[in-house]
Design a protein around this motif. Sequence first.
Motif, PDB file in Angstrom:
ATOM      1  N   VAL A 153       0.908  14.173   1.468  1.00  0.00           N
ATOM      2  CA  VAL A 153       1.219  14.939   0.259  1.00  0.00           C
ATOM      3  C   VAL A 153       0.102  14.794  -0.769  1.00  0.00           C
ATOM      4  CG1 VAL A 153       2.798  15.112  -1.710  1.00  0.00           C
ATOM      5  CG2 VAL A 153       3.709  14.852   0.608  1.00  0.00           C
ATOM      6  N   ILE A 154      -0.336  13.555  -0.988  1.00  0.00           N
ATOM      7  CA  ILE A 154      -1.408  13.303  -1.969  1.00  0.00           C
ATOM      8  C   ILE A 154      -2.707  13.975  -1.535  1.00  0.00           C
ATOM      9  CG2 ILE A 154      -2.780  11.514  -3.096  1.00  0.00           C
ATOM     10  CD1 ILE A 154       0.169  11.687  -3.962  1.00  0.00           C
TER      11      ILE A 154
ATOM     12  N   LEU B  49      -0.845  12.086  13.450  1.00  0.00           N
ATOM     13  CA  LEU B  49       0.065  13.216  13.241  1.00  0.00           C
ATOM     14  C   LEU B  49       0.870  13.060  11.958  1.00  0.00           C
ATOM     15  CD1 LEU B  49       1.338  13.782  16.887  1.00  0.00           C
ATOM     16  CD2 LEU B  49      -0.325  15.155  15.613  1.00  0.00           C
ATOM     17  N   HIS B  50       1.312  11.833  11.655  1.00  0.00           N
ATOM     18  CA  HIS B  50       2.056  11.618  10.415  1.00  0.00           C
ATOM     19  C   HIS B  50       1.199  11.973   9.202  1.00  0.00           C
ATOM     20  CE1 HIS B  50       5.376   9.151  12.269  1.00  0.00           C
ATOM     21  NE2 HIS B  50       6.005   9.819  11.342  1.00  0.00           N
ATOM     22  N   PHE B  51      -0.055  11.531   9.211  1.00  0.00           N
ATOM     23  CA  PHE B  51      -0.948  11.770   8.074  1.00  0.00           C
ATOM     24  C   PHE B  51      -1.365  13.231   8.001  1.00  0.00           C
ATOM     25  CE2 PHE B  51      -4.847  11.993   5.716  1.00  0.00           C
ATOM     26  CZ  PHE B  51      -4.759  11.005   4.756  1.00  0.00           C
ATOM     27  N   ASP B  52      -1.678  13.819   9.144  1.00  0.00           N
ATOM     28  CA  ASP B  52      -2.238  15.169   9.168  1.00  0.00           C
ATOM     29  C   ASP B  52      -1.171  16.234   8.946  1.00  0.00           C
ATOM     30  OD1 ASP B  52      -3.580  17.601   9.884  1.00  0.00           O
ATOM     31  OD2 ASP B  52      -5.032  16.430  11.010  1.00  0.00           O
ATOM     32  N   LEU B  53      -0.020  16.084   9.595  1.00  0.00           N
ATOM     33  CA  LEU B  53       1.022  17.101   9.511  1.00  0.00           C
ATOM     34  C   LEU B  53       2.048  16.813   8.425  1.00  0.00           C
ATOM     35  CD1 LEU B  53       1.780  17.650  13.313  1.00  0.00           C
ATOM     36  CD2 LEU B  53      -0.045  18.630  11.904  1.00  0.00           C
ATOM     37  N   GLY B  54       2.248  15.528   8.092  1.00  0.00           N
ATOM     38  CA  GLY B  54       3.208  15.172   7.060  1.00  0.00           C
ATOM     39  C   GLY B  54       4.656  15.360   7.484  1.00  0.00           C
ATOM     40  N   GLN B  55       4.929  15.303   8.794  1.00  0.00           N
ATOM     41  CA  GLN B  55       6.280  15.566   9.292  1.00  0.00           C
ATOM     42  C   GLN B  55       7.127  14.299   9.376  1.00  0.00           C
ATOM     43  OE1 GLN B  55       7.106  18.921   9.896  1.00  0.00           O
ATOM     44  NE2 GLN B  55       5.084  19.067   8.911  1.00  0.00           N
TER      45      GLN B  55
ATOM     46  N   ILE C  56       0.874  -1.173   0.000  1.00  0.00           N
ATOM     47  CA  ILE C  56       0.000   0.000   0.000  1.00  0.00           C
ATOM     48  C   ILE C  56       0.908   1.218   0.000  1.00  0.00           C
ATOM     49  CG2 ILE C  56      -1.761   1.284   1.271  1.00  0.00           C
ATOM     50  CD1 ILE C  56      -2.625  -1.346   2.529  1.00  0.00           C
ATOM     51  N   ARG C  57       0.805   2.044  -1.009  1.00  0.00           N
ATOM     52  CA  ARG C  57       1.696   3.196  -1.101  1.00  0.00           C
ATOM     53  C   ARG C  57       1.080   4.447  -0.484  1.00  0.00           C
ATOM     54  NH1 ARG C  57       6.162   0.686  -0.962  1.00  0.00           N
ATOM     55  NH2 ARG C  57       6.652  -0.528  -2.788  1.00  0.00           N
ATOM     56  N   THR C  58      -0.215   4.614  -0.603  1.00  0.00           N
ATOM     57  CA  THR C  58      -0.895   5.705   0.077  1.00  0.00           C
ATOM     58  C   THR C  58      -2.180   5.136   0.652  1.00  0.00           C
ATOM     59  OG1 THR C  58      -2.128   6.381  -1.903  1.00  0.00           O
ATOM     60  CG2 THR C  58      -0.009   7.464  -1.500  1.00  0.00           C
ATOM     61  N   ILE C  59      -2.687   5.791   1.685  1.00  0.00           N
ATOM     62  CA  ILE C  59      -3.922   5.320   2.291  1.00  0.00           C
ATOM     63  C   ILE C  59      -4.929   6.465   2.359  1.00  0.00           C
ATOM     64  CG2 ILE C  59      -2.724   3.572   3.650  1.00  0.00           C
ATOM     65  CD1 ILE C  59      -3.191   5.304   6.117  1.00  0.00           C
ATOM     66  N   THR C  60      -6.185   6.093   2.462  1.00  0.00           N
ATOM     67  CA  THR C  60      -7.260   7.067   2.576  1.00  0.00           C
ATOM     68  C   THR C  60      -7.467   7.420   4.040  1.00  0.00           C
ATOM     69  OG1 THR C  60      -8.953   5.371   2.819  1.00  0.00           O
ATOM     70  CG2 THR C  60      -8.375   6.032   0.570  1.00  0.00           C
TER      71      THR C  60
ATOM     72  N   MET D 243       6.306   6.052   7.062  1.00  0.00           N
ATOM     73  CA  MET D 243       6.749   7.024   6.063  1.00  0.00           C
ATOM     74  C   MET D 243       5.687   7.231   4.983  1.00  0.00           C
ATOM     75  SD  MET D 243       9.950   6.741   3.398  1.00  0.00           S
ATOM     76  CE  MET D 243      11.123   6.431   4.712  1.00  0.00           C
ATOM     77  N   GLU D 244       4.949   6.166   4.682  1.00  0.00           N
ATOM     78  CA  GLU D 244       3.946   6.260   3.625  1.00  0.00           C
ATOM     79  C   GLU D 244       2.707   7.026   4.086  1.00  0.00           C
ATOM     80  OE1 GLU D 244       5.323   2.345   1.121  1.00  0.00           O
ATOM     81  OE2 GLU D 244       4.026   2.083   2.853  1.00  0.00           O
TER      82      GLU D 244
END
Length: 234
Positions: free
Chosen positions: A178-179, A80-86, A51-55, A171-172
């Motif tokens: 980003v997407i 936090l990873h998904f929302d902030l992208g840090q 899975i490269r990106t998730i919903t 990381m993904e």
Amino acid sequence: FLNQYDTRKSLRDHIATYLAVILEYARRTGQIGTNPARRLGLKRAKRLKPIRTITVEQLLTLVNKAREMNLPHVAIGALLHFDLGQRQGDVLRLQKPRDYRDGIFRFKQSKTDQIVTIRPFLKETREALDALPADQMMLVSMNKTAVNPATYVRDFRIVANACGYHDLWEMELRHSCVIYCERAGLTPGEIATRTGHGLASVIMILENYRYRDEVVAHQGAIKLEDYRNKTLSK
């Protein structure tokens, strides 16, 4: 030796590959006559489609599973990873209220050394942050100590596997941010500023994922239809 890893086929494949490289070096330098690790004829492990990106829906499945498994640091970390992208290191260092107050993040990114101001866009992230007690690290273990990177990666892997998200790494989630930002209409420059990615990295992520994204394709179709209707009305 490799038979000891028969039940962990992916690990055995990696070990066999490294073993072949090391022994080939030994053969070339004259330490051994032949490389016994070449052409072993192993039946390779079946690779799961990554899975490269998730919903957002898949993210929330991950978050709920982490809470169910009593791993709250994975739940808040995933949000936090998904929302902030840090970066992982920046997420693990976040503290309340030092870095988050009145619904807004303000902290220095480690790589860019820039102060960023970010408002979480997910309601679930804001609710999780509001539920945290003040004056503590955001990601803490059950004994209230800070979570180190090795522990976080291990526990994330456990939760992701339990959800059936094999080969999904934290990381993904950052890539998914980003997407999601691009779907929302942010420019590459705005995405880079939010996530701390270099502009070239943002472009690379978009190149890898964007052109196979059905949401973006649908948005493009709507824009083309709107443009055609405007043209016809003139």
